[in-house]
Scaffold this motif. Sequence first.
Motif, PDB file in Angstrom:
ATOM      1  N   VAL A 122       0.838  -1.199   0.000  1.00 14.04           N
ATOM      2  CA  VAL A 122       0.000   0.000   0.000  1.00 14.04           C
ATOM      3  C   VAL A 122       0.876   1.253   0.000  1.00 14.04           C
ATOM      4  N   LEU A 123       1.943   1.233   0.769  1.00 12.01           N
ATOM      5  CA  LEU A 123       2.848   2.385   0.804  1.00 12.01           C
ATOM      6  C   LEU A 123       3.452   2.663  -0.576  1.00 12.01           C
ATOM      7  N   ILE A 184      -4.354   1.638   4.971  1.00 15.10           N
ATOM      8  CA  ILE A 184      -3.616   0.799   5.913  1.00 15.10           C
ATOM      9  C   ILE A 184      -4.385   0.631   7.222  1.00 15.10           C
ATOM     10  N   VAL A 185      -4.998   1.695   7.700  1.00 13.29           N
ATOM     11  CA  VAL A 185      -5.780   1.609   8.937  1.00 13.29           C
ATOM     12  C   VAL A 185      -6.970   0.667   8.742  1.00 13.29           C
ATOM     13  N   GLY A 214      -9.508   0.861  -1.185  1.00 13.24           N
ATOM     14  CA  GLY A 214      -8.138   1.327  -1.339  1.00 13.24           C
ATOM     15  C   GLY A 214      -7.173   0.240  -1.773  1.00 13.24           C
ATOM     16  N   ILE A 215      -7.629  -1.014  -1.745  1.00 17.18           N
ATOM     17  CA  ILE A 215      -6.801  -2.127  -2.218  1.00 17.18           C
ATOM     18  C   ILE A 215      -7.364  -2.607  -3.552  1.00 17.18           C
ATOM     19  N   ALA A 220      -3.141  -6.172  -4.457  1.00 13.67           N
ATOM     20  CA  ALA A 220      -3.451  -7.566  -4.140  1.00 13.67           C
ATOM     21  C   ALA A 220      -2.407  -8.506  -4.739  1.00 13.67           C
ATOM     22  N   ALA A 221      -2.040  -8.270  -6.000  1.00 16.24           N
ATOM     23  CA  ALA A 221      -1.055  -9.135  -6.646  1.00 16.24           C
ATOM     24  C   ALA A 221       0.308  -9.029  -5.969  1.00 16.24           C
TER      25      ALA A 221
END
Length: 300
Positions: A122-123, A184-185, A214-215, A220-221
């Motif tokens: 995510v970052l 992330i949260v 947000g994902i 995911a990959a």
Amino acid sequence: MKTRTWTPPTAYDLGRTLGVLARGPGDPAYRVDPDGSVWRASRTPEGPGTLHVTDRDGRIHAEAWGPGADRLLETLPALLGAGDDPGAFTPRHRLVHEAHRRHQGLRLARTGLVLESLIPSVLEQKVTADEAYRAWRLLLQQHGEPAPGPAPRMRVMPSPQGWAAIPSWDWHRAGVDGKRSATIVRAARAAARLEEAAAMDDVQASRRLQAVPGIGPWTAAETLQRSNGSPDAVTVGDLHLPKIIGYALTGFRGADDAAMLELLAPYEGQRHRACRLILLTGRTPPRRAPRFSVNDVRAL
């Protein structure tokens, strides 16, 4: 300290296999010693643990410390790619065939830890690698905890509760915008459900991860390649990968996701492995445009 030894059945490359788990130079949770041995600091369901892995003449010797030591040693073969089947891969291009021949010791690592791979992925959304690596380092240094055992200056990432409790100003100082920090949260609050994805097939696991706002498919990959050791979780939506794959296989510099997936179609079921091998060739299109500019959210 607890120990375990695992012997690979065929040629094995420890550095190439585990190197994909490092999040840039200076990753507080990953270190390589001059002798090639690898240190990893992880947060397992039982708590933090540190793993030190060394290749001793074809036998892999591991040492582990902390509450998570038993889990890290129990899952050691999976981490090292024991469940991976490189024999299922058939090269169908001269370049891929040569990379496959040169890197016969490459295995796809499987950590079995979803959040550990999800959060740094995510970052990395929509920013340069350097920005993402810097954020990961700062957040672990400030909100992680010292790794168990003798590894100096290594850090274990925060618990799900710890990620959810990071104040907005610390996200800002790390250069993480509100969209990524909020994702992330949300992921941290759904950690138990997300960790279940480690036991799912690619389709189910990707669907489970993408249920968190947000994902998307890219994140995911990138996560499943590491947490599940998926040989087929190909990264779509990447700024560079389609151009690299297109140029390596055809010489064309402007490939998009659709063109990349068409080129990878003969490797269905093994598309991620094909991408790994192609990237190892170092064959990339010549740079013709300025580098992606850094948008430092700390200045806002």
